[in-house]
Design a protein around this motif. Structure first.
Motif, PDB file in Angstrom:
ATOM      1  N   LEU A  71     -13.735 -12.929   5.537  1.00  0.00           N
ATOM      2  CA  LEU A  71     -12.852 -12.200   6.443  1.00  0.00           C
ATOM      3  C   LEU A  71     -13.631 -11.868   7.713  1.00  0.00           C
ATOM      4  CD1 LEU A  71     -11.209  -9.797   3.853  1.00  0.00           C
ATOM      5  CD2 LEU A  71     -10.212 -11.838   4.863  1.00  0.00           C
ATOM      6  N   PRO A  72     -12.969 -11.776   8.868  1.00  0.00           N
ATOM      7  CA  PRO A  72     -11.508 -11.872   9.037  1.00  0.00           C
ATOM      8  C   PRO A  72     -11.001 -13.303   8.911  1.00  0.00           C
ATOM      9  CG  PRO A  72     -12.575 -11.636  11.165  1.00  0.00           C
ATOM     10  CD  PRO A  72     -13.656 -11.532  10.135  1.00  0.00           C
ATOM     11  N   ALA A  73      -9.722 -13.437   8.536  1.00  0.00           N
ATOM     12  CA  ALA A  73      -9.143 -14.758   8.323  1.00  0.00           C
ATOM     13  C   ALA A  73      -7.669 -14.738   8.690  1.00  0.00           C
ATOM     14  CB  ALA A  73      -9.312 -15.165   6.851  1.00  0.00           C
ATOM     15  N   VAL A  74      -7.130 -15.949   8.806  1.00  0.00           N
ATOM     16  CA  VAL A  74      -5.690 -16.107   9.040  1.00  0.00           C
ATOM     17  C   VAL A  74      -5.088 -16.698   7.777  1.00  0.00           C
ATOM     18  CG1 VAL A  74      -3.914 -17.349  10.343  1.00  0.00           C
ATOM     19  CG2 VAL A  74      -5.931 -16.437  11.524  1.00  0.00           C
ATOM     20  N   ILE A  75      -4.042 -16.058   7.267  1.00  0.00           N
ATOM     21  CA  ILE A  75      -3.410 -16.560   6.036  1.00  0.00           C
ATOM     22  C   ILE A  75      -1.923 -16.751   6.309  1.00  0.00           C
ATOM     23  CG2 ILE A  75      -2.877 -16.007   3.633  1.00  0.00           C
ATOM     24  CD1 ILE A  75      -5.522 -14.579   3.480  1.00  0.00           C
ATOM     25  N   THR A  76      -1.403 -17.930   5.909  1.00  0.00           N
ATOM     26  CA  THR A  76       0.046 -18.118   6.048  1.00  0.00           C
ATOM     27  C   THR A  76       0.675 -18.137   4.655  1.00  0.00           C
ATOM     28  OG1 THR A  76       0.163 -20.552   6.021  1.00  0.00           O
ATOM     29  CG2 THR A  76      -0.337 -19.476   8.129  1.00  0.00           C
ATOM     30  N   THR A  77       1.900 -17.600   4.568  1.00  0.00           N
ATOM     31  CA  THR A  77       2.497 -17.358   3.256  1.00  0.00           C
ATOM     32  C   THR A  77       3.487 -18.446   2.876  1.00  0.00           C
ATOM     33  OG1 THR A  77       4.347 -16.119   4.193  1.00  0.00           O
ATOM     34  CG2 THR A  77       2.365 -14.879   3.649  1.00  0.00           C
ATOM     35  N   ASP A  78       3.520 -18.717   1.578  1.00  0.00           N
ATOM     36  CA  ASP A  78       4.506 -19.644   1.044  1.00  0.00           C
ATOM     37  C   ASP A  78       5.503 -18.882   0.164  1.00  0.00           C
ATOM     38  OD1 ASP A  78       3.956 -23.128   0.383  1.00  0.00           O
ATOM     39  OD2 ASP A  78       5.829 -22.002   0.337  1.00  0.00           O
ATOM     40  N   LEU A  79       6.536 -19.592  -0.251  1.00  0.00           N
ATOM     41  CA  LEU A  79       7.673 -18.945  -0.913  1.00  0.00           C
ATOM     42  C   LEU A  79       7.316 -18.134  -2.147  1.00  0.00           C
ATOM     43  CD1 LEU A  79      10.668 -18.971  -0.283  1.00  0.00           C
ATOM     44  CD2 LEU A  79      10.953 -20.816  -1.902  1.00  0.00           C
ATOM     45  N   ARG A  80       6.407 -18.634  -2.962  1.00  0.00           N
ATOM     46  CA  ARG A  80       6.162 -18.004  -4.244  1.00  0.00           C
ATOM     47  C   ARG A  80       5.137 -16.866  -4.208  1.00  0.00           C
ATOM     48  NH1 ARG A  80       8.864 -22.535  -5.839  1.00  0.00           N
ATOM     49  NH2 ARG A  80       7.713 -23.621  -4.215  1.00  0.00           N
ATOM     50  N   LEU A  81       4.736 -16.481  -2.998  1.00  0.00           N
ATOM     51  CA  LEU A  81       3.724 -15.421  -2.926  1.00  0.00           C
ATOM     52  C   LEU A  81       4.281 -14.111  -3.452  1.00  0.00           C
ATOM     53  CD1 LEU A  81       0.946 -14.446  -2.031  1.00  0.00           C
ATOM     54  CD2 LEU A  81       1.829 -14.182   0.279  1.00  0.00           C
ATOM     55  N   ASN A  82       5.503 -13.770  -3.048  1.00  0.00           N
ATOM     56  CA  ASN A  82       6.097 -12.523  -3.548  1.00  0.00           C
ATOM     57  C   ASN A  82       7.592 -12.523  -3.262  1.00  0.00           C
ATOM     58  OD1 ASN A  82       6.778 -11.527  -0.853  1.00  0.00           O
ATOM     59  ND2 ASN A  82       4.597 -11.090  -0.612  1.00  0.00           N
ATOM     60  N   GLN A  83       8.276 -11.503  -3.758  1.00  0.00           N
ATOM     61  CA  GLN A  83       9.689 -11.309  -3.430  1.00  0.00           C
ATOM     62  C   GLN A  83       9.804 -10.047  -2.591  1.00  0.00           C
ATOM     63  OE1 GLN A  83      12.778 -11.091  -6.264  1.00  0.00           O
ATOM     64  NE2 GLN A  83      13.040 -13.299  -6.285  1.00  0.00           N
ATOM     65  N   PRO A  84      10.215 -10.210  -1.332  1.00  0.00           N
ATOM     66  CA  PRO A  84      10.216  -9.050  -0.440  1.00  0.00           C
ATOM     67  C   PRO A  84      11.132  -7.929  -0.921  1.00  0.00           C
ATOM     68  CG  PRO A  84      10.560 -11.084   0.787  1.00  0.00           C
ATOM     69  CD  PRO A  84      10.670 -11.433  -0.657  1.00  0.00           C
ATOM     70  N   ARG A  85      10.726  -6.733  -0.627  1.00  0.00           N
ATOM     71  CA  ARG A  85      11.508  -5.571  -1.035  1.00  0.00           C
ATOM     72  C   ARG A  85      12.683  -5.351  -0.079  1.00  0.00           C
ATOM     73  NH1 ARG A  85       6.729  -1.490  -0.143  1.00  0.00           N
ATOM     74  NH2 ARG A  85       5.758  -3.297  -1.123  1.00  0.00           N
ATOM     75  N   TYR A  86      13.659  -4.595  -0.551  1.00  0.00           N
ATOM     76  CA  TYR A  86      14.736  -4.151   0.330  1.00  0.00           C
ATOM     77  C   TYR A  86      14.232  -2.941   1.109  1.00  0.00           C
ATOM     78  CZ  TYR A  86      18.271  -6.899  -2.125  1.00  0.00           C
ATOM     79  OH  TYR A  86      19.016  -7.916  -2.652  1.00  0.00           O
ATOM     80  N   ALA A  87      14.665  -2.801   2.337  1.00  0.00           N
ATOM     81  CA  ALA A  87      14.306  -1.615   3.111  1.00  0.00           C
ATOM     82  C   ALA A  87      15.172  -0.462   2.617  1.00  0.00           C
ATOM     83  CB  ALA A  87      14.577  -1.875   4.592  1.00  0.00           C
ATOM     84  N   THR A  88      14.566   0.619   2.170  1.00  0.00           N
ATOM     85  CA  THR A  88      15.368   1.725   1.639  1.00  0.00           C
ATOM     86  C   THR A  88      15.650   2.742   2.735  1.00  0.00           C
ATOM     87  OG1 THR A  88      13.399   2.913   0.949  1.00  0.00           O
ATOM     88  CG2 THR A  88      14.446   1.494  -0.687  1.00  0.00           C
ATOM     89  N   LEU A  89      16.687   3.526   2.526  1.00  0.00           N
ATOM     90  CA  LEU A  89      17.183   4.442   3.556  1.00  0.00           C
ATOM     91  C   LEU A  89      16.135   5.362   4.160  1.00  0.00           C
ATOM     92  CD1 LEU A  89      20.740   5.502   2.495  1.00  0.00           C
ATOM     93  CD2 LEU A  89      20.027   4.273   4.507  1.00  0.00           C
ATOM     94  N   PRO A  90      15.345   6.058   3.341  1.00  0.00           N
ATOM     95  CA  PRO A  90      14.362   6.945   3.961  1.00  0.00           C
ATOM     96  C   PRO A  90      13.442   6.177   4.915  1.00  0.00           C
ATOM     97  CG  PRO A  90      14.290   7.148   1.571  1.00  0.00           C
ATOM     98  CD  PRO A  90      15.281   6.087   1.882  1.00  0.00           C
ATOM     99  N   ASN A  91      13.066   4.951   4.526  1.00  0.00           N
ATOM    100  CA  ASN A  91      12.209   4.140   5.385  1.00  0.00           C
ATOM    101  C   ASN A  91      12.942   3.627   6.606  1.00  0.00           C
ATOM    102  OD1 ASN A  91       9.774   4.325   3.965  1.00  0.00           O
ATOM    103  ND2 ASN A  91      10.456   2.793   2.482  1.00  0.00           N
TER     104      ASN A  91
END
Lengths: 251, 519
Positions: free
Chosen positions: A172-192
């Motif tokens: 590090l430092p490094a540049v990382i690009t993401t692919d589909l299976r890295l994670n499942q994004p969260r929904y933005a919740t109301l307080p946020n």
């Protein structure tokens, strides 16, 4: 550690697009837009690193017209800390974007930059790689798994490549690009979502960042792919061979 | 349009006990002797009219047609017909009427009260081959099409011209418009676009004796005589077979927003609804609720379903959708409404879908509850209209009433329409479980002046319950209409009307009250 995440506002993946009548581009007026799905995955990964206390701050940056701020707000609503908006009305290609992001990265003194592997509107898959080269940082693209070892200041990245999965370790430092299976994004919740309104978005522009935008490309024409023609039935092998040889020209 | 899945067929691992097939009919319905059995002569006639491809006698091919989507009802038809056009339907019915052959019209077979499957050997008349879109006028928004068109495909078709179908339901990938009209299907957009009774502007119907009744009209207003088409809308195929539909389609909204909210109690949910109407009024297009057990059931049995709010758990969740013409305005209105509701502590938490895939994911959750329940085993389904204050009380009472039994009681539905879907999930259908549910649930509903079938219809499941929600005089008049239009009682027999209102004609032509002929 400070994380910089670059996000792009694109036409929603579900929207039906049409080529403009004058063939200069795609009809974008009144078309639904949203954050590029791979960028969303990058934001999610950054937030997880923050939750794991690996990162202290997540800064989200986007390059584009005023409407790009909506995309930054979405990332803030998911949980990012601050935003930075590089205002430009020009449609820019990866090299210019990479130059701008490099300037922002230096300005922010980021330790890790996360980007989506490609944008679903142009499918370039270049920005992350160019950015790494400009900064002279290591790059790990198509990440499907990311682990940060703070003790050794290295990242262990599993990459999705044509042959399967490749694991590499980079400093590090490094540049990382993401692919589909890295994670499942969260929904933005109301307080946020509500907190996000108060989070700051810094206004930047290419001149202030000291970047000269190059106009290396000129878009000549945009047209729809040729409509798929129906198949035909042939009556004999001889006819098939004739068509393959003389019409389809594949033999 | 949002991408949707096709309605899947019943999975083969559900154990169906044949002995309790008609678990929900008060007494086992016997086959009536008035109806003829199919003979070779009949089959020859049908082959002549429809050709080889229009006549199905193969038992393997007939099996899924004989069984309903939930896997609760199964008939034993030995013949299914697939007409290609109205004229063929007319010829088929003329023959069946003359020979007293009972028939069951079937579209997508996605109904939930066994209305689309035979009880015995009734002949199936499938509408699926009549699936052409005839026309679409984008100025009026008027669609004309054949009854066998699949709802989802129609939505796509009118979508290309900036319009949308006025109804939307989980079965959209398989259900056909003729069936939607025959059952006066409700669905997720009812709140915004109203019922089939308002949206259907014309029909073409074939009557029991083969008469082709042309009620097709693309006019918005036409007060010339009795509005006969209204009889067939919701007639469940007992008064005629719908072969063409003219339907008014609304303009496709430019901006659709979906929010998913966690609320502390059902009373809070009602407050949210009132506030939603105030703030979102003209753009509110759906207001659905589901309870925590429905959420758990769906997540457990369908691994591809995501929980939009995994970090919070409340008894009730809401899906709120707005459809309007301006994204900024609509999103702004929604944000103000949600902020207020949150600050007033009406909602514990919530999320606004940020893109179309999140929207689709939230809707997928709500639309898959039924499927999740099916995977869990046997399910007793009740579709009730109740006053808003009483809607969830019934779920709670049912839960406490059955707490000693191996069942899960879940409640979800169209809160904006005061329509509760009460479902009791069990490992298998069981008389003891049923006895704890019926007639309690119907009596409870009748005592609140509710409807014992809000949108699913009566089918073969609820004819004997009709008087819980309709007066005897009304039902008697319905019986007279039925006799007028179908004197031989061949159209979808044993359904909708209770047995004592099915007026069978003996061979010499005098109408007599039916009396059960036991075998």
């Amino acid at each position: 550690m400070k994380l910089l995440v670059a996000v792009k506002r694109v036409v929603d993946y579900n929207a039906r697009i049409r080529v403009k009548a004058d063939q200069t581009g795609v009809e974008l007026a009144n078309v639904k837009t949203s954050m590029n799905p791979f960028c969303e995955i990058a934001v999610e990964e950054a937030l997880r690193l923050k939750e794991q206390k690996v990162a202290k701050e997540v800064v989200v940056v986007s390059v584009g017209p005023k409407s790009s701020q909506d995309t930054i707000r979405t990332a803030l609503a998911m949980g990012a800390d601050r935003g930075a908006h590089v205002l430009t009305d020009q449609a820019l290609l990866p090299l210019n974007i990479a130059k701008l992001l490099a300037a922002v990265a230096r300005k922010e003194d980021a330790n890790l930059i996360l980007l989506g592997k490609q944008a679903i509107d142009d499918d370039c898959n270049q920005t992350g790689q160019m950015l790494a080269a400009l900064l002279k940082w290591p790059q790990a693209t198509f990440a499907s798994k990311l682990e940060i070892d703070q003790a050794t200041n290295k990242a262990r990245v599993t990459r999705e490549v044509d042959g399967g999965l490749q694991t590499l370790i980079c400093g590090l430092p490094a540049v990382i690009t993401t692919d589909l299976r890295l994670n499942q994004p969260r929904y933005a919740t109301l307080p946020n979502i509500m907190k996000a309104k108060k989070k700051p978005i810094e206004a930047l522009n290419p001149e202030a960042l000291g970047v000269t935008l190059t106009k290396a490309y000129k878009r000549v024409k945009v047209e729809e792919p040729a409509k798929r023609k129906g198949g035909i039935m042939v009556s004999s092998v001889a006819e098939l061979m004739d068509k393959l040889r003389n019409e389809a020209k594949v033999l | 349009m949002l991408a949707r899945r096709a309605w899947p067929r019943a999975s083969s691992h559900i154990i169906l006990s044949k002995l309790v097939r008609n678990a929900q009919t008060a007494a086992a319905t016997p086959r009536r002797d008035e109806y003829a059995a199919i003979s070779d002569r009949d089959i020859a006639f049908f082959l002549d009219v429809l050709g080889d491809r229009g006549v199905i006698t193969d038992p393997d091919a007939l099996q899924p047609l004989n069984r309903d989507w939930i896997g609760k009802y199964e008939g034993s038809s030995r013949l299914a017909l697939k007409p290609q056009n109205t004229e063929q339907v007319s010829q088929i019915l003329r023959h069946c009427n003359a020979n007293r052959i009972a028939v069951v019209p079937q579209g997508g077979n996605t109904g939930l009260v066994g209305g689309s499957v035979p009880l015995f050997d009734e002949v199936l008349i499938m509408t699926g081959a009549m699936n052409k879109v005839i026309s679409f006028d984008p100025v009026l928004g008027m669609l004309t099409c054949e009854a066998g068109c699949v709802l989802e495909q129609l939505d796509r078709h009118v979508g290309e011209q900036g319009h949308t179908m006025p109804l939307d339901l989980g079965a959209k990938g398989s259900c056909q418009i003729g069936g939607n009209v025959s059952t006066n299907a409700g669905g997720l957009r009812y709140l915004r676009y109203g019922s089939m009774h308002g949206n259907v502007s014309g029909l073409e119907v074939v009557l029991a004796d083969g008469t082709i009744l042309d009620l097709m009209s693309t006019l918005r207003k036409d007060n010339t005589g009795y509005d006969l088409k209204q009889l067939f809308i919701g007639g469940e195929g007992t008064l005629g077979i719908i072969t063409k539909v003219a339907m008014l389609c609304p303009v496709k909204p430019a901006s659709v927003q979906v929010a998913y909210l966690a609320v502390p109690t059902f009373q809070h949910a009602q407050q949210v609804f009132q506030k939603a109407k105030q703030h979102l009024g003209e753009i509110l297009s759906a207001f659905e609720f589901l309870d925590h057990p429905s959420l758990i059931m769906t997540l457990k049995h369908l691994p591809n379903i995501k929980n939009p709010l995994p970090d919070i758990q409340t008894p009730i969740y809401l899906v709120v959708e707005t459809s309007g013409s301006n994204l900024e305005h609509d999103f702004g209105k929604l944000e103000v409404f949600l902020e207020e509701a949150y600050n007033d502590e009406m909602i514990a938490d919530g999320t606004i879908a940020q893109d179309s895939s999140q929207q689709a994911s939230i809707w997928n959750l709500r639309e898959s509850i039924s499927e999740g329940l099916r995977h869990a085993g046997a399910v007793y389904k009740y579709d009730l209209s109740l006053p808003p204050n009483d809607m969830y009380k019934l779920v709670e009472e049912m839960r406490s009433r059955m707490k000693h039994l191996p069942v899960t009681v879940v409640g979800y539905g169209h809160m904006g329409d005061s329509n509760l879907h009460l479902n009791i999930s069990a490992a298998k259908y069981d008389q003891e479980i049923l006895s704890h549910i019926e007639p309690f649930v119907y009596e409870w509903t009748a005592s609140k002046k509710g409807s014992i079938s809000a949108e699913h219809g009566l089918g073969q499941m609820k004819p004997e319950c009709i008087t819980y929600s309709k007066s005897q005089e009304a039902v008697d008049l319905m019986g007279k209409f039925k006799s007028l239009l179908d004197p031989n009682q061949i159209l979808n027999p044993y359904k909708l009307l209770p047995e004592k209102n099915r007026l069978y004609q003996p061979a010499h032509g005098h109408i007599q009250q039916s009396s059960a002929v036991t075998r």
